[in-house]
Scaffold this active site. Structure first.
Site, short mmCIF file in Angstrom:
data_model
loop_
_atom_site.label_atom_id
_atom_site.label_comp_id
_atom_site.label_asym_id
_atom_site.label_seq_id
_atom_site.Cartn_x
_atom_site.Cartn_y
_atom_site.Cartn_z
N TYR A 253 35.15 43.44 52.78
CA TYR A 253 35.47 42.94 51.44
C TYR A 253 34.44 43.51 50.48
O TYR A 253 33.34 43.01 50.34
CB TYR A 253 35.47 41.41 51.42
N ASP B 230 39.84 44.80 51.58
CA ASP B 230 39.89 44.83 50.12
C ASP B 230 38.72 45.67 49.62
O ASP B 230 37.58 45.22 49.61
CB ASP B 230 39.82 43.40 49.59
#
Length: 261
Positions: free
Chosen positions: A110, A151
């Site tokens: 992330y 992400d």
């Protein structure tokens, strides 16, 4: 072998939607981001009940990543990239988790958002990407089948956003962010979604604000990067877009790659 990534935006709030997606699509490996819970609050038993074993790296209220594997426990290789947060003394944020599953190195991340730009959060984003680059080079040297996914908080090109003008000042598509992302690709990693959708127009995120979902004002920031050993086995890649439109959904849709065994 189906390997997927899903920024769940709070695992406790989205647990019914997450389990629904897992049972409907049944990926062999599911990487989660923004679980937003401390380690002791992770609902591992909920996943055990449907056949998934998990490892996780949590943080109170923010960040957090997890790797779920269908019927097998992921073998943890590394957690974190040994880089402190943007403020002195904050310590490392829970943003990276690496494991081996069925002969594949799974690197779940992330990446920092970086807004507001410019500023210390953007500087931290770039420093984090540089540390990730170094780790990816280490993995490359091992010559193992590997996937770096999650992400990335980077819109690689203008074709990956509904309106380049609307996002022009955002940290997600600054030249420095894009250059750092393309350094991964120039090393030989394959962007699975882009490889199969070269004309773009594929979104993975739609903001909750301003009717973005209803107007299809989205962009692509969730990526699947494959090492040559895995890229040669790529069969398909896509986005489970319909899951973004369900009740109490995450603002991201799951992304996945199908790999030949």
């Amino acid at each position: 072998m189906k390997i997927a990534s899903f920024n769940i935006n709070g695992i406790k709030a989205r647990l019914p939607r997450l389990k629904e997606w897992l049972e409907e699509t049944r990926p062999a490996v599911a990487c989660l981001q923004e679980i937003k819970t401390m380690d002791e609050g992770f609902p591992a038993d909920e996943f055990e009940a449907i056949g998934y074993k998990a490892i996780w790296h949590g943080q109170k209220s923010f960040n957090g990543v997890a790797i779920l594997a269908d019927g097998i426990e992921p073998k943890e290789i590394q957690r974190g990239l040994c880089i402190d947060g943007p403020k002195d003394g904050e310590g490392e944020q829970a943003r990276y988790l690496e494991a081996d599953v069925n002969g594949v190195r799974i690197c779940n991340l992330y990446l920092p958002n970086g807004n507001p730009h410019p500023g210390p959060k953007f500087d931290y984003k770039l420093a984090w990407m540089e540390r990730l680059h170094a780790r990816m080079r280490q993995i490359w040297a091992e010559e193992v089948p590997a996937i770096v996914l999650g992400d990335f908080n980077v819109i690689p090109e203008d074709k990956d956003v509904w309106s380049p003008k609307a996002m022009a000042s955002d940290a997600l598509m600054q030249p420095e962010s894009r250059d750092a992302y393309f350094r991964f690709l120039s090393d030989g990693w394959t962007d699975a979604i882009d490889a199969l959708n070269p004309r773009g127009g594929v979104w993975t995120y739609w903001d909750y604000q301003a009717g973005a979902w209803q107007r299809d004002h989205g962009f692509r920031i969730d990526h699947l990067l494959l090492s040559p050993e895995l890229a040669d086995r790529l069969l398909a890649a896509g986005v489970d877009k319909d899951h973004r439109g369900r009740e109490k959904a995450s603002d991201h849709a799951p992304v996945w790659a199908e790999i030949r065994n």
